[in-house]
Design a protein around this motif. Structure first.
Motif, PDB file in Angstrom:
ATOM      1  N   ALA A   1       4.583  10.246   4.493  1.00 21.65           N
ATOM      2  CA  ALA A   1       6.013  10.403   4.780  1.00 21.65           C
ATOM      3  C   ALA A   1       6.582   9.351   5.737  1.00 21.65           C
ATOM      4  O   ALA A   1       7.665   8.811   5.481  1.00 21.65           O
ATOM      5  CB  ALA A   1       6.279  11.810   5.308  1.00 21.65           C
ATOM      6  N   PRO A   2       5.888   9.009   6.839  1.00 25.84           N
ATOM      7  CA  PRO A   2       6.475   8.016   7.758  1.00 25.84           C
ATOM      8  C   PRO A   2       6.631   6.626   7.142  1.00 25.84           C
ATOM      9  O   PRO A   2       7.342   5.786   7.691  1.00 25.84           O
ATOM     10  CB  PRO A   2       5.469   7.980   8.922  1.00 25.84           C
ATOM     11  CG  PRO A   2       4.726   9.269   8.839  1.00 25.84           C
ATOM     12  CD  PRO A   2       4.641   9.580   7.376  1.00 25.84           C
ATOM     13  N   TYR A   3       5.966   6.382   6.008  1.00 27.33           N
ATOM     14  CA  TYR A   3       5.979   5.049   5.396  1.00 27.33           C
ATOM     15  C   TYR A   3       6.829   4.996   4.126  1.00 27.33           C
ATOM     16  O   TYR A   3       6.725   4.047   3.357  1.00 27.33           O
ATOM     17  CB  TYR A   3       4.540   4.624   5.087  1.00 27.33           C
ATOM     18  CG  TYR A   3       3.632   4.675   6.286  1.00 27.33           C
ATOM     19  CD1 TYR A   3       3.620   3.635   7.212  1.00 27.33           C
ATOM     20  CD2 TYR A   3       2.833   5.784   6.536  1.00 27.33           C
ATOM     21  CE1 TYR A   3       2.814   3.693   8.340  1.00 27.33           C
ATOM     22  CE2 TYR A   3       2.019   5.843   7.654  1.00 27.33           C
ATOM     23  CZ  TYR A   3       2.010   4.801   8.551  1.00 27.33           C
ATOM     24  OH  TYR A   3       1.225   4.856   9.658  1.00 27.33           O
ATOM     25  N   HIS A   4       7.680   5.988   3.938  1.00 28.89           N
ATOM     26  CA  HIS A   4       8.453   6.042   2.705  1.00 28.89           C
ATOM     27  C   HIS A   4       9.328   4.803   2.522  1.00 28.89           C
ATOM     28  O   HIS A   4       9.463   4.292   1.404  1.00 28.89           O
ATOM     29  CB  HIS A   4       9.315   7.306   2.664  1.00 28.89           C
ATOM     30  CG  HIS A   4      10.031   7.482   1.365  1.00 28.89           C
ATOM     31  ND1 HIS A   4      11.349   7.108   1.177  1.00 28.89           N
ATOM     32  CD2 HIS A   4       9.608   7.965   0.167  1.00 28.89           C
ATOM     33  CE1 HIS A   4      11.701   7.365  -0.057  1.00 28.89           C
ATOM     34  NE2 HIS A   4      10.669   7.880  -0.702  1.00 28.89           N
ATOM     35  N   ASP A   5       9.908   4.300   3.599  1.00 29.63           N
ATOM     36  CA  ASP A   5      10.773   3.123   3.491  1.00 29.63           C
ATOM     37  C   ASP A   5      10.008   1.895   3.009  1.00 29.63           C
ATOM     38  O   ASP A   5      10.597   0.981   2.430  1.00 29.63           O
ATOM     39  CB  ASP A   5      11.421   2.814   4.845  1.00 29.63           C
ATOM     40  CG  ASP A   5      12.465   3.854   5.232  1.00 29.63           C
ATOM     41  OD1 ASP A   5      12.889   4.624   4.341  1.00 29.63           O
ATOM     42  OD2 ASP A   5      12.831   3.913   6.419  1.00 29.63           O
ATOM     43  N   PHE A   6       8.706   1.859   3.288  1.00 32.84           N
ATOM     44  CA  PHE A   6       7.879   0.725   2.872  1.00 32.84           C
ATOM     45  C   PHE A   6       7.289   0.934   1.478  1.00 32.84           C
ATOM     46  O   PHE A   6       6.752   0.001   0.884  1.00 32.84           O
ATOM     47  CB  PHE A   6       6.747   0.529   3.887  1.00 32.84           C
ATOM     48  CG  PHE A   6       5.804  -0.603   3.558  1.00 32.84           C
ATOM     49  CD1 PHE A   6       6.258  -1.904   3.468  1.00 32.84           C
ATOM     50  CD2 PHE A   6       4.460  -0.351   3.346  1.00 32.84           C
ATOM     51  CE1 PHE A   6       5.385  -2.945   3.179  1.00 32.84           C
ATOM     52  CE2 PHE A   6       3.577  -1.382   3.050  1.00 32.84           C
ATOM     53  CZ  PHE A   6       4.052  -2.684   2.973  1.00 32.84           C
ATOM     54  N   GLY A   7       7.426   2.138   0.951  1.00 37.27           N
ATOM     55  CA  GLY A   7       6.770   2.489  -0.304  1.00 37.27           C
ATOM     56  C   GLY A   7       7.071   1.560  -1.456  1.00 37.27           C
ATOM     57  O   GLY A   7       6.166   1.081  -2.145  1.00 37.27           O
ATOM     58  N   SER A   8       8.352   1.265  -1.687  1.00 41.59           N
ATOM     59  CA  SER A   8       8.708   0.408  -2.818  1.00 41.59           C
ATOM     60  C   SER A   8       8.183  -1.011  -2.627  1.00 41.59           C
ATOM     61  O   SER A   8       7.792  -1.673  -3.587  1.00 41.59           O
ATOM     62  CB  SER A   8      10.229   0.385  -3.009  1.00 41.59           C
ATOM     63  OG  SER A   8      10.875  -0.099  -1.845  1.00 41.59           O
ATOM     64  N   ASN A   9       8.132  -1.483  -1.365  1.00 43.63           N
ATOM     65  CA  ASN A   9       7.568  -2.808  -1.088  1.00 43.63           C
ATOM     66  C   ASN A   9       6.082  -2.835  -1.426  1.00 43.63           C
ATOM     67  O   ASN A   9       5.583  -3.794  -2.022  1.00 43.63           O
ATOM     68  CB  ASN A   9       7.750  -3.167   0.390  1.00 43.63           C
ATOM     69  CG  ASN A   9       9.204  -3.237   0.799  1.00 43.63           C
ATOM     70  OD1 ASN A   9       9.794  -2.212   1.106  1.00 43.63           O
ATOM     71  ND2 ASN A   9       9.786  -4.411   0.804  1.00 43.63           N
ATOM     72  N   PHE A  10       5.385  -1.771  -1.046  1.00 41.19           N
ATOM     73  CA  PHE A  10       3.951  -1.711  -1.313  1.00 41.19           C
ATOM     74  C   PHE A  10       3.679  -1.699  -2.813  1.00 41.19           C
ATOM     75  O   PHE A  10       2.768  -2.374  -3.298  1.00 41.19           O
ATOM     76  CB  PHE A  10       3.343  -0.476  -0.669  1.00 41.19           C
ATOM     77  CG  PHE A  10       1.857  -0.373  -0.898  1.00 41.19           C
ATOM     78  CD1 PHE A  10       0.978  -1.115  -0.133  1.00 41.19           C
ATOM     79  CD2 PHE A  10       1.337   0.458  -1.876  1.00 41.19           C
ATOM     80  CE1 PHE A  10      -0.394  -1.035  -0.333  1.00 41.19           C
ATOM     81  CE2 PHE A  10      -0.020   0.534  -2.095  1.00 41.19           C
ATOM     82  CZ  PHE A  10      -0.891  -0.210  -1.316  1.00 41.19           C
ATOM     83  N   ILE A  11       4.471  -0.932  -3.554  1.00 44.91           N
ATOM     84  CA  ILE A  11       4.304  -0.889  -5.011  1.00 44.91           C
ATOM     85  C   ILE A  11       4.546  -2.271  -5.598  1.00 44.91           C
ATOM     86  O   ILE A  11       3.812  -2.741  -6.475  1.00 44.91           O
ATOM     87  CB  ILE A  11       5.269   0.134  -5.642  1.00 44.91           C
ATOM     88  CG1 ILE A  11       4.887   1.559  -5.210  1.00 44.91           C
ATOM     89  CG2 ILE A  11       5.254   0.023  -7.153  1.00 44.91           C
ATOM     90  CD1 ILE A  11       3.532   2.010  -5.683  1.00 44.91           C
ATOM     91  N   GLY A  12       5.593  -2.957  -5.095  1.00 48.14           N
ATOM     92  CA  GLY A  12       5.886  -4.297  -5.588  1.00 48.14           C
ATOM     93  C   GLY A  12       4.747  -5.262  -5.348  1.00 48.14           C
ATOM     94  O   GLY A  12       4.457  -6.136  -6.170  1.00 48.14           O
ATOM     95  N   ILE A  13       4.059  -5.105  -4.212  1.00 48.66           N
ATOM     96  CA  ILE A  13       2.917  -5.954  -3.889  1.00 48.66           C
ATOM     97  C   ILE A  13       1.730  -5.594  -4.777  1.00 48.66           C
ATOM     98  O   ILE A  13       1.060  -6.450  -5.353  1.00 48.66           O
ATOM     99  CB  ILE A  13       2.527  -5.792  -2.404  1.00 48.66           C
ATOM    100  CG1 ILE A  13       3.670  -6.246  -1.500  1.00 48.66           C
ATOM    101  CG2 ILE A  13       1.255  -6.565  -2.084  1.00 48.66           C
ATOM    102  CD1 ILE A  13       3.519  -5.779  -0.068  1.00 48.66           C
TER     103      ILE A  13
END
Length: 221
Positions: free
Chosen positions: A99-111
Motif C-alpha cells: 500500500a505505501p508504494y502504490h504511487d510507484f506501482g505503475s512505474n515499477f510495472i513499466g520497468i
C-alpha cells in the motif's frame, strides 16, 4: 551508538527509500546512482558498495516486501481453514504491505515489463524472491481443508502466485479510494478459486485445470 551492522542496514534502507522517491519524482531512467547517493547524503562509492545498480535497488525493495509479507501473514494462517479463507488472508496481506508504494506501482510495472529488464518478478534474477513467495502459497495449500486434489496439489501454489500477480496488476491501476475495488476483487475471487479447486475433482473441470497446469509447466521449460 549504533552497531556497524545496524548502521549498514540503516544505510541500505536509506538508499532504497531515497531511490524510490527519485524514481517517482524524476523517473527511473533519469535517476542515476550518483543522484541517489547525493540525495541520501552518502558517497557514490558507498552507494555502489551496497548496490551495484539501480536494478539492485528495485530487487531489494521487492525482496523486503516479500519478507514483510511473509512475516505479517504466516501467523494468521491456521490449519483447517478452507483455501478461500487462507487465500484471502494472503492476498489482502500482500496488498497491505504494498500500500505505501502504490504511487510507484505503475512505474515499477513499466520497468519490469521491458524484455531486457532484470527487475521482472518473472525473471531469473528474481528467482529466490519468487520461490519464497510461491512457498507462502504452498503453506496455505498445505494448511487448507479439504485438501486440493492430489493431481494439482504440487502445481497449485504456483498457479495461485500467478493469480496474485494478476491481482497486483489490477491494484497498480486501481484508482479507487484505498484501492477498494482490489479488496472487493479479492473478497469475491478467493472463494471462487477455492470452489474451482474443489470442483477440479469432476472430470470436466479437472481437464480444464490440468490444461492450465500443463500451460504453466510449459512456461518453465
Amino acid at each position: 551508538m549504533p552497531t556497524p551492522t545496524a548502521k549498514s542496514e540503516a544505510t541500505r534502507e536509506l538508499l532504497v527509500s531515497t531511490a524510490l522517491r527519485l524514481f517517482r519524482e524524476v523517473g527511473y531512467e533519469k535517476t542515476t546512482m550518483r543522484a541517489i547517493a547525493a540525495a541520501a547524503n552518502v558517497s557514490t562509492g558507498s552507494a555502489y558498495y551496497y548496490f551495484a545498480s539501480k536494478d539492485d535497488l528495485v530487487h531489494e525493495l521487492y525482496r523486503s516486501l516479500q519478507e514483510e509479507h511473509r512475516t505479517r501473514v504466516l501467523p494468521l494462517l491456521r490449519e483447517g481453514q478452507n483455501l478461500g479463507e487462507l487465500l484471502r488472508l494472503v492476498l489482502n496481506s500482500g496488498i497491505d504491505v504494498m500500500a505505501p508504494y502504490h504511487d510507484f506501482g505503475s512505474n515499477f510495472i513499466g520497468i519490469a515489463i521491458k524484455p531486457s529488464a532484470t527487475t521482472s518478478p518473472f525473471g531469473s534474477e528474481s528467482a529466490v524472491a519468487r520461490a519464497r513467495a510461491i512457498a507462502l502459497f504452498r503453506q496455505a495449500v498445505a494448511l487448507s481443508r479439504p485438501q486440493p486434489p492430489l493431481a494439482i496439489r504440487d502445481d497449485l501454489p504456483e498457479l495461485l502466485w500467478y493469480a496474485y500477480m494478476a491481482v497486483t496488476l489490477f491494484w497498480v491501476y486501481d484508482s479507487s479510494p484505498g484501492q477498494a475495488r482490489t479488496r472487493r476483487l479479492i473478497h469475491q475471487a478467493a472463494p471462487l478459486i477455492s470452489k474451482l479447486v474443489i470442483l477440479s475433482r469432476l472430470p470436466v473441470v479437472r481437464k480444464i485445470v490440468e490444461d492450465i497446469v500443463q500451460l504453466i509447466r510449459g512456461t518453465r521449460e
